[in-house]
Design a protein around this motif. Structure first.
Motif, mmCIF file in Angstrom:
data_model
loop_
_atom_site.group_PDB
_atom_site.id
_atom_site.type_symbol
_atom_site.label_atom_id
_atom_site.label_comp_id
_atom_site.label_asym_id
_atom_site.label_seq_id
_atom_site.Cartn_x
_atom_site.Cartn_y
_atom_site.Cartn_z
ATOM 1 N N VAL A 175 -12.040 34.711 8.811
ATOM 2 C CA VAL A 175 -13.503 34.612 8.770
ATOM 3 C C VAL A 175 -13.836 33.592 7.688
ATOM 4 O O VAL A 175 -13.323 33.688 6.574
ATOM 5 N N GLN B 43 -16.509 30.936 5.384
ATOM 6 C CA GLN B 43 -17.691 31.069 4.534
ATOM 7 C C GLN B 43 -18.983 31.016 5.341
ATOM 8 O O GLN B 43 -19.857 31.855 5.191
ATOM 9 N N ASP B 44 -19.065 30.010 6.184
ATOM 10 C CA ASP B 44 -20.325 29.766 6.868
ATOM 11 C C ASP B 44 -20.162 30.102 8.346
ATOM 12 O O ASP B 44 -19.419 29.431 9.051
ATOM 13 N N PRO B 45 -20.876 31.154 8.821
ATOM 14 C CA PRO B 45 -20.702 31.522 10.225
ATOM 15 C C PRO B 45 -21.045 30.370 11.163
ATOM 16 O O PRO B 45 -20.568 30.321 12.299
ATOM 17 N N GLN C 77 -22.756 36.418 10.495
ATOM 18 C CA GLN C 77 -21.434 36.632 9.901
ATOM 19 C C GLN C 77 -20.785 37.890 10.497
ATOM 20 O O GLN C 77 -19.572 37.928 10.688
ATOM 21 N N PRO D 162 -16.590 35.103 2.479
ATOM 22 C CA PRO D 162 -17.384 35.474 3.658
ATOM 23 C C PRO D 162 -18.847 35.748 3.366
ATOM 24 O O PRO D 162 -19.651 35.799 4.298
ATOM 25 N N THR D 163 -19.200 35.924 2.102
ATOM 26 C CA THR D 163 -20.617 36.219 1.824
ATOM 27 C C THR D 163 -21.298 35.138 0.986
ATOM 28 O O THR D 163 -22.485 35.244 0.678
#
Ligand SMILES: Nc1ncnc2c1ncn2[C@@H]1O[C@H](COP(=O)(O)OP(=O)(O)O)[C@@H](O)[C@H]1O
Ligand SMILES: [Mg+2]
Length: 256
Positions: free
Chosen positions: A88, A90-92, A154, A174-175
């Motif tokens: 996953v 950083q940026d969806p 995300q 991820p956030t």
């Protein structure tokens, strides 16, 4: 399944980016990886997935069970990537296709890797959307990424990462791209999925405060090396390395 990285060195254009990284991920455990920007966190994750930049040379060992991912033939590695090991980012926005419905993105992936038929894939996709707590999973299936908030996007990226039942999940910041108000929810989701599915999770973040909330083990990287590793409480309360102490000192408020 455990993932053991031993003496991982990565050289790009004569420059040693990783200088002998040791890192171990266990089932049902979140391993937090912290360290300043440029210390090699992302490169470590990419090495596990066999996604290093063109021209990079890697030595050492990345053992997934009995197999060394560094010496696996490309065909085999392809099966591991997105199958047993998922990532996953950083940026969806980088992992979601803007023009394809959420359902399509989930099912393409599954049909390719798991060889499911259309109906089976759809049922599993809706189930996964529920698992990552997307409200109204049935409706969400037919929607497009821009119709969701950043936090929900995300979650969708996480659902896609889970589609093929990975054993190892690499979550790289991820956030970081998300609104502060939704960060904690996404982290709690990752923690819950780790427990529920027995995933081995590598949670990469430059923020020790973030990982103090959910990691079991913590490692700290600096200049291409892991300089400190151990149980979260120990690393955060009694850091042995001066660099870790300086990271902790720069945190606002109470952490450990
Ligand atoms: N495609 C690339 N080619 C060459 N060097 C790179 C590339 N990507 C990153 N680097 C370098 O590798 C080092 C580690 O980067 P990275 O793993 O992205 O750090 P982190 O994720 O900890 O911020 C940095 O010095 C960075 O400049
Ligand atoms: Mg990075």
């Amino acid at each position: 399944m455990t993932l053991d990285i031993t003496d991982l060195k990565v050289t790009i254009g004569g420059r040693e980016i990783l200088r002998g990284v040791d890192l171990s991920l266990q089932e049902g455990r979140v391993h937090g990886l912290a360290g300043e920007s440029g210390s090699g966190k992302t490169m470590t994750g990419l090495a596990v997935l066999g996604l290093l930049p063109h021209g990079a040379r890697a030595t050492g060992r990345i053992a997934l069970g009995e197999r060394d991912l560094l010496t696996l033939p490309p065909r085999e590695l392809n099966k591991v990537r997105g199958g047993e090991v998922a990532m996953v980012f950083q940026d969806p926005a980088t992992s979601l296709h803007p023009m394809l419905s959420v359902g399509r993105q989930l099912t393409e992936h599954m049909r390719h890797h798991l060889r499911l038929d259309r109906r089976e894939a759809r049922a599993r996709a809706v189930e996964l959307l529920g698992k990552v707590r997307i409200p109204g999973a049935e409706e969400a299936y037919g929607r497009f990424p821009h119709q969701f908030s950043g936090g929900m996007r995300q979650r969708i990226a996480i659902a896609i990462a889970l589609a093929c039942s990975p054993r190892v999940l690499i979550a790289d910041e991820p956030t970081t791209a998300l609104d502060v108000t939704v960060q904690a929810g996404v982290l709690r989701l990752l923690r819950g999925l780790c427990d529920e599915l027995g995933l081995a999770v590598l949670l990469v973040t430059h923020d020790l405060g973030v990982m103090s909330a959910i990691a079991d083990e913590v490692s700290v990287m600096k200049d291409g090396l892991v300089v400190e590793t151990g149980p979260r409480g120990k690393v955060l309360r009694e850091p042995s390395h001066a660099y870790t102490r300086s990271l902790l000192d720069s945190l606002p408020g109470e952490t450990a």
